[in-house]
Design a protein around this motif. Structure first.
Motif, PDB file in Angstrom:
ATOM      1  N   UNK A 320     123.340  43.462  33.981  1.00  0.00           N
ATOM      2  CA  UNK A 320     123.979  44.310  33.166  1.00  0.00           C
ATOM      3  C   UNK A 320     124.909  45.186  33.842  1.00  0.00           C
ATOM      4  N   UNK A 346     148.535  28.412  32.374  1.00  0.00           N
ATOM      5  CA  UNK A 346     147.453  28.105  33.285  1.00  0.00           C
ATOM      6  C   UNK A 346     146.813  29.595  33.558  1.00  0.00           C
ATOM      7  N   UNK A 349     140.461  30.888  37.185  1.00  0.00           N
ATOM      8  CA  UNK A 349     139.252  31.441  36.745  1.00  0.00           C
ATOM      9  C   UNK A 349     138.223  31.543  37.760  1.00  0.00           C
ATOM     10  N   UNK A 358     127.411  31.153  33.911  1.00  0.00           N
ATOM     11  CA  UNK A 358     127.103  32.138  32.877  1.00  0.00           C
ATOM     12  C   UNK A 358     128.349  32.774  32.228  1.00  0.00           C
ATOM     13  N   UNK A 359     129.389  33.019  33.210  1.00  0.00           N
ATOM     14  CA  UNK A 359     130.560  33.555  32.667  1.00  0.00           C
ATOM     15  C   UNK A 359     131.516  32.723  33.335  1.00  0.00           C
ATOM     16  N   UNK A 360     132.652  32.405  32.381  1.00  0.00           N
ATOM     17  CA  UNK A 360     133.697  31.918  33.396  1.00  0.00           C
ATOM     18  C   UNK A 360     135.300  32.776  32.405  1.00  0.00           C
ATOM     19  N   UNK A 383     122.231  39.282  31.490  1.00  0.00           N
ATOM     20  CA  UNK A 383     120.813  39.634  31.541  1.00  0.00           C
ATOM     21  C   UNK A 383     119.783  38.761  31.897  1.00  0.00           C
ATOM     22  N   UNK A 396     143.948  22.087  40.796  1.00  0.00           N
ATOM     23  CA  UNK A 396     145.175  21.878  39.971  1.00  0.00           C
ATOM     24  C   UNK A 396     146.122  20.754  40.545  1.00  0.00           C
ATOM     25  N   UNK A 425     117.290  56.508  19.493  1.00  0.00           N
ATOM     26  CA  UNK A 425     117.134  57.216  18.421  1.00  0.00           C
ATOM     27  C   UNK A 425     115.760  56.889  17.463  1.00  0.00           C
TER      28      UNK A 425
ATOM     29  N   UNK B 170     142.991  24.103  33.315  1.00  0.00           N
ATOM     30  CA  UNK B 170     142.197  25.433  32.815  1.00  0.00           C
ATOM     31  C   UNK B 170     141.004  25.056  31.996  1.00  0.00           C
ATOM     32  N   UNK B 171     139.822  25.680  31.993  1.00  0.00           N
ATOM     33  CA  UNK B 171     138.799  25.056  31.122  1.00  0.00           C
ATOM     34  C   UNK B 171     138.498  26.515  30.114  1.00  0.00           C
ATOM     35  N   UNK B 172     137.651  26.088  29.318  1.00  0.00           N
ATOM     36  CA  UNK B 172     137.420  27.120  28.335  1.00  0.00           C
ATOM     37  C   UNK B 172     136.403  28.477  28.779  1.00  0.00           C
ATOM     38  N   UNK B 173     136.569  29.399  28.386  1.00  0.00           N
ATOM     39  CA  UNK B 173     135.946  30.577  28.700  1.00  0.00           C
ATOM     40  C   UNK B 173     134.568  30.459  28.405  1.00  0.00           C
ATOM     41  N   UNK B 174     133.614  31.098  29.381  1.00  0.00           N
ATOM     42  CA  UNK B 174     132.061  31.340  28.905  1.00  0.00           C
ATOM     43  C   UNK B 174     131.743  32.884  28.936  1.00  0.00           C
ATOM     44  N   UNK B 175     130.989  33.154  28.024  1.00  0.00           N
ATOM     45  CA  UNK B 175     130.531  34.550  28.031  1.00  0.00           C
ATOM     46  C   UNK B 175     129.079  34.389  27.548  1.00  0.00           C
ATOM     47  N   UNK B 176     128.357  34.024  28.412  1.00  0.00           N
ATOM     48  CA  UNK B 176     126.786  33.714  28.005  1.00  0.00           C
ATOM     49  C   UNK B 176     125.844  34.935  28.135  1.00  0.00           C
ATOM     50  N   UNK B 177     125.310  35.558  27.231  1.00  0.00           N
ATOM     51  CA  UNK B 177     124.211  36.297  27.215  1.00  0.00           C
ATOM     52  C   UNK B 177     123.092  35.753  26.391  1.00  0.00           C
ATOM     53  N   UNK B 178     121.543  35.951  27.115  1.00  0.00           N
ATOM     54  CA  UNK B 178     120.621  35.459  26.376  1.00  0.00           C
ATOM     55  C   UNK B 178     120.411  36.242  25.211  1.00  0.00           C
ATOM     56  N   UNK B 179     120.302  37.672  25.327  1.00  0.00           N
ATOM     57  CA  UNK B 179     119.681  38.419  24.191  1.00  0.00           C
ATOM     58  C   UNK B 179     120.407  39.844  24.220  1.00  0.00           C
ATOM     59  N   UNK B 181     121.449  43.415  23.386  1.00  0.00           N
ATOM     60  CA  UNK B 181     120.935  44.611  23.660  1.00  0.00           C
ATOM     61  C   UNK B 181     120.071  45.425  22.447  1.00  0.00           C
ATOM     62  N   UNK B 184     118.775  50.415  17.761  1.00  0.00           N
ATOM     63  CA  UNK B 184     117.972  51.586  16.755  1.00  0.00           C
ATOM     64  C   UNK B 184     118.741  51.295  15.530  1.00  0.00           C
ATOM     65  N   UNK B 185     117.636  51.667  14.449  1.00  0.00           N
ATOM     66  CA  UNK B 185     118.056  51.795  13.146  1.00  0.00           C
ATOM     67  C   UNK B 185     118.979  53.066  13.191  1.00  0.00           C
TER      68      UNK B 185
END
Lengths: 463, 287
Positions: A320, A346, A349, A358-360, A383, A396, A425, B170-179, B181, B184-185
């Motif tokens: 993180x 284009x 990446x 995990x990220x692209x 994470x 390419x 909190x 170009x390939x599709x973007x990836x934004x992977x997080x397991x869990x 954060x 709090x209420x």
């Protein structure tokens, strides 16, 4: 005398500057060395761009592609030959080995001369297929040159290729296309496999087809080789090591005759000049690594968090963390390195991966100079702890492959790096509970120590 | 010279115009779709002047057959190129089918589902059928869309499998997080409960006071009897709480342990004296 020396020096520097990014030794293989007069303008252009040209025939005994295991030439240019084979110095195996050693090959074929077996075998290894019996003439009854091929229709007039698909830079058309035509006489068509390494530069028009002029001059047989856009007339292969091979279906299009010939379209009113010379320059320039060559100048990544160290390329990050990654790239343009610009549709990446990405993320240009462009992005590490790679895998069409991998460790939070409970909190009621218990305990002790029965008579019972 | 330059193309043009007079076309064309067993095949006659208007349904057991007579300038003649090209409209992929031609200009072509490439078989939109008739020489070729073909697949058959070939790009973007954060209420709720907990302290004190004021009253007698040990004992209890607070806020375990040792021993020593005094009072009935 001084002016002459300075002129020669100037000429020399000009020649020395204009040179391919991967060496200048060019081998030209011809049936007969005298035949080079036929292609004098094309070969003259190559020499003018700084190539040291060696002319050989396949029969020559001194011809050898390798010397002590190293390439003797950087590039090879084949013109059509009459012989069925190319001899022991130019076998299919040697040609493929030459590509493996990052040598580039430009192959000019012709429908009038059978392609040598060595070349057919090498091409079929690369999944490029020529018509059976190695002859086949491409004709188009709708797009031919009226002046020279009124009867036979075997001189195709083709528009400049344009971009292969959106997001691919067009290296092979003039800077400002203006309905120019490429004359393509006596062409042999190729059929391509499905591989991603194969890219056609020029396809036949939809109405073109390939036939065997010896056997099918009257009637087409049942087994049509290919027709329409399935026929590739100029094909490129870029191997995984970025070695390039280009097949030009018509050697005649490189000849002096067609470099500045005047042609007339079927429905055209006036004769127009061909752009063969420009097209040949671009195709040979691409094949011999003068254009479409990328270079990585530098890669840098660092923490992007306030109050943290700003060390470049650290070996370890925490999960993180916010991180900045940047890469500087240049593109070779004929004789110099220039800033690399990613085409509009284009993206460059970046993958942050452990086994799988995990990220692209798309990198955006941040700093641009004349010689390079820096692309960068900011992102939050995933994470998950482990050994990760910052990976650039930029493959390419028409650009050499860029594969860059920088390995970093990503560790867990240390025990004192978590947020304190008062910062959360949701924990406030629990913290105040502890406070209440502590206060209660102190009062209890005080009462227990410093109190006495109110009435002296009843002593222990009320305690 | 200038005259010549302008004259030559116009001469060529004139020649071209004269040649273009003849052009390729066809007549007596029959389109039939159907299987051999069932006679319910659809037949339609057409020519280059009246093309079929309807979209042709092409079932999985059918044979699509076209018979036509190719003509050059109105005369029946065999063309060198006689193709029926089926084209997928979305991708532009096309498959040419060659007519079998005879000297008389009669040309036939048979197409079955098995002849079609997978990409065309999978097409959901009608295919475009283009007829190309052309040959060497100066006659203008015929190259026009003549009808549309709708592929009817066997609903029971397994659909053909086709995997798109890999192309670099170009390939599709990836934004992977397991869990995500932890959250709090809302702060308001936390504050309400915090206040409720804090309010319990005065409630407790007032409660204790009202419940026990008849039986007990405060007394500083013990403190006055041996003020040093009482002071140190009570102080060490407060001190212990302070050490715990320091451990929470800044100290680590190695800083805390020796201090706890010192405070603990202090309370043990002072406590034995102070509590002994309390015991004496209790036995004397003063507590």
């Amino acid at each position: 005398m001084t002016s002459l020396t300075s002129f020669l020096l100037l000429l020399f520097t000009a020649v020395a500057q204009a040179i391919s990014s991967s060496g200048s030794r060019l081998l030209v293989v011809l049936e007969d060395v005298a035949e080079k007069a036929h292609y004098s303008k094309f070969l003259g252009d190559l020499e003018g761009r700084g190539f040291e040209v060696t002319y050989e025939t396949p029969k020559s005994e001194s011809l050898s592609l390798f010397h002590l295991g190293e390439r003797s030439y950087d590039h090879i240019l084949f013109f059509p030959t009459k012989a069925k084979g190319l001899g022991p110095n130019l076998t299919a195996n040697l040609l493929l080995k030459f590509i493996d050693a990052q040598g580039n090959i430009l192959l000019a074929l012709s429908a009038q001369k059978q392609a040598p077996t060595a070349i057919v075998a090498a091409l079929s290894e690369l999944d490029i297929h020529l018509p059976s019996e190695r002859t086949g003439l491409v004709v188009d009854h709708f797009n031919y040159d009226v002046t020279s091929a009124d009867e036979k229709h075997d001189v195709l007039l083709l528009p400049t290729p344009g971009a292969l698909r959106p997001g691919v830079k067009d290296f092979f058309s003039p800077a400002t296309p203006n309905d120019e035509v490429i004359a393509f006489p006596q062409a042999i068509g190729q059929v391509l496999g499905n591989g991603a390494l194969l890219t056609p530069i020029l396809r036949a028009p939809a109405t073109a087809y390939s036939y065997n002029p010896k056997e099918e001059s009257e009637v087409l047989g049942d087994d049509l080789f290919a027709a329409g856009k399935q026929l590739s007339l100029v094909t490129t292969v870029q191997a995984r090591n970025s070695a390039r091979l280009t097949v030009i279906g018509s050697a005649d299009m490189l000849s002096d005759k067609w470099f500045d010939a005047k042609v007339q379209k079927v429905d055209g009113k006036a004769a127009i000049a061909t752009v063969n010379r420009e097209f040949a320059k671009r195709v040979s320039g691409w094949t011999f690594n003068e254009i479409g060559v990328l270079k990585v100048n530098s890669i840098e990544h660092h923490l992007n968090e306030e109050g943290q160290g700003n060390q470049s390329n650290p070996k370890i990050y925490r999960i993180k963390n916010d991180v900045t990654y940047s890469i500087s790239l240049s593109e070779y343009e004929w004789d110099h390195w220039a800033a690399f610009k990613v085409p509009a549709e284009d993206d460059l990446q970046l993958e942050f991966s452990m086994l799988s990405p995990f990220h692209r993320l798309s990198l955006k240009p941040t700093v641009s100079s004349e010689e390079s462009t820096t692309y960068s992005t900011n992102f939050k590490l995933p994470d998950q702890h482990g050994i990760f790679n910052f990976k650039i895998n930029h493959k390419r069409p028409f650009l050499n492959n860029i594969e860059e991998k920088n390995t970093v460790s990503v560790r867990h939070f240390a025990h004192d790096e978590w947020p304190r409970s008062y910062a959360i909190s949701g924990a406030w009621p629990w913290i105040s509970g502890i406070g209440a218990t502590v206060t209660g305990w102190l009062f209890f002790v005080a009462i227990w120590l410093y109190s006495k029965p109110a009435g002296k008579g009843e002593s222990k019972k009320n305690r | 010279m200038r005259f010549l330059r302008s004259f030559v193309p116009s001469l060529l043009l004139a020649a071209g115009a004269a040649q273009a007079a003849s052009s390729w076309g066809f007549d007596d064309a029959t389109l039939s779709v159907g299987s051999k067993k069932a006679d319910s095949s659809v037949k339609e006659k057409f020519s280059d002047k009246s093309l079929p208007k309807k979209t042709v349904d092409f079932g999985n057991t059918d044979t699509l057959k076209i018979i036509l007579t190719a003509k050059e300038g109105g005369k029946a003649k065999r063309p060198h190129q006689a193709f029926l090209t089926l084209q997928e409209t979305e991708t532009g992929l096309e498959a040419p089918f060659v007519f079998t031609t005879k000297e008389s200009g009669k040309a036939t072509v048979d197409i079955k589902h098995s002849d079609l490439p997978v990409q065309l078989l999978k097409s959901t939109k009608p295919l475009k059928a283009t007829l190309t008739l052309a040959s060497f020489g100066s006659s203008t070729g015929y190259n026009n869309r003549i009808f549309d073909v709708e592929i009817r697949k066997d609903p029971l058959a397994v659909p053909p499998v086709y995997e798109k070939p890999m192309r670099y790009g170009k390939r599709e973007e990836i934004h992977h997080i397991f869990k995500d954060d932890p959250k709090s209420p809302p702060k308001v709720i936390s504050l309400v409960f915090t206040l409720a907990v804090a309010a319990m302290v005065p409630v407790l004190l007032i409660g204790v006071y009202f419940c026990s004021r008849r039986q007990r009253c405060p007394s500083a007698q013990g403190f006055l009897e041996c003020p040093v040990s009482h002071g140190i004992f009570y102080g060490s209890i407060i001190g212990m709480e302070f050490v715990f607070y320091m451990y929470y806020s800044s100290w680590n375990l190695f800083q805390v342990l020796p201090v706890i040792g010192v405070v603990g021993v202090t309370s043990l020593l002072s406590g034995s004296k102070a509590l002994g005094e309390v015991q004496r009072r209790r036995l004397a009935g003063e507590r």
